[in-house]
Write an enzyme that holds these catalytic residues in place. Structure first.
Site, PDB file in Angstrom:
ATOM      1  CG  ASP A  83      -1.932   1.105   1.175  1.00  0.00           C
ATOM      2  OD1 ASP A  83      -1.597   2.208   1.651  1.00  0.00           O
ATOM      3  OD2 ASP A  83      -3.042   0.893   0.661  1.00  0.00           O
TER       4      ASP A  83
ATOM      5  CB  THR B 121      -1.954   5.600   1.506  1.00  0.00           C
ATOM      6  OG1 THR B 121      -2.479   6.168   0.302  1.00  0.00           O
ATOM      7  CG2 THR B 121      -2.333   6.492   2.678  1.00  0.00           C
TER       8      THR B 121
ATOM      9  CB  CYS C  18      -1.599   3.818  -8.388  1.00  0.00           C
ATOM     10  SG  CYS C  18      -1.409   4.210  -6.622  1.00  0.00           S
TER      11      CYS C  18
ATOM     12  CB  ALA D 256       2.166   4.996  -7.614  1.00  0.00           C
TER      13      ALA D 256
ATOM     14  CE  LYS E 206      -7.181   1.807  -2.269  1.00  0.00           C
ATOM     15  NZ  LYS E 206      -6.459   1.126  -3.353  1.00  0.00           N
TER      16      LYS E 206
ATOM     17  CB  CYS F  76      -7.749   8.704  -5.184  1.00  0.00           C
ATOM     18  SG  CYS F  76      -7.703   6.947  -4.740  1.00  0.00           S
TER      19      CYS F  76
END
Length: 229
Positions: free
Chosen positions: A35, A37, A71, A74, A153, A182
């Site tokens: 992940d 974040t 993403c 990222a 998600k 996002c």
């Protein structure tokens, strides 16, 4: 879902009259990447960089001309990723800021993950383009994270009343447009009619990928947003 939607956008947004007019693409869907974040916020020691760079190097061996990462968080690692792969990596955040700047926007709201907000990557690009970033307060940011992690998600229905509360909060602070920063928020736009006032960073990423590969954008996607009236 975000990766699947990105591929769908590439097809929809490419100006094409037959199959052969579309982009040739290779997609690596790797849910095992740690992940982003959690790592950025120091909540996990597991860096996503090694796996992302490894995938990019495989793509380079398969002779791709550029790389798009669906993403947004990222993009925090954009410099390291591009250096580690040795190929152009599209910068959706920078491209979004450029589009908003050319449209004459001055105050830009941001909906994104905690990692993206805390890293300041959107704020930095927006401010370098001469605009001002508008951020949710702590309570509203928690609502954004709920939408992203607990609903999209998790594959659950999205509470659009919560989404509307976030929109109203940013608009009340003078945001002329809100960036859906996002890819899970992009999925919300795909499934729900949001109206004016939103620019989707995923659509920007797709537009940039199409142009980078020498194709034309479908005319209906020439304007990616309209500001709040």
């Amino acid at each position: 879902m975000a990766t699947a939607y990105f591929m769908e956008l590439l097809v929809k947004m490419t100006k094409a009259e037959c199959d052969q007019d579309h982009l040739e693409m290779i997609i690596y869907n790797s849910p095992k990447i740690p992940d982003r974040t959690a790592y950025i916020l120091g909540k996990s020691p597991d860096s996503p960089l090694p796996e992302i760079i490894s995938l990019g190097q495989r793509l380079r061996q398969q002779n791709v001309s550029c790389i798009a990462i669906p993403c947004i968080t990222a993009h925090y690692f954009h410099h390291e990723i591009q250096d580690g792969i040795g190929l152009p990596v599209i910068h959706a955040i920078r491209d979004t800021a450029e589009i908003l700047h050319h449209a004459g926007m001055q105050r830009v709201g941001i909906m994104a993950t905690d990692g993206t907000i805390e890293s300041g990557i959107f704020q930095r690009e927006i401010e370098q383009a001469g605009m001002q970033a508008v951020l949710p307060d702590k309570q509203t940011q928690a609502m954004v994270m709920h939408l992203i992690y607990d609903e999209v998600k998790a594959g659950k229905p999205v509470d659009m009343e919560i989404f509307a509360q976030v929109k109203d909060h940013l608009k009340a602070q003078g945001a002329q447009v809100i960036v859906l920063g996002c890819t899970e928020l992009s999925v919300i736009k795909k499934d729900h009619e949001l109206g004016d006032g939103f620019i989707d960073a995923m659509e920007v990423l797709s537009r940039s990928a199409i142009l980078a590969c020498g194709k034309e954008v479908n005319p209906e996607y020439e304007e990616l947003f309209h500001p709040f009236s």
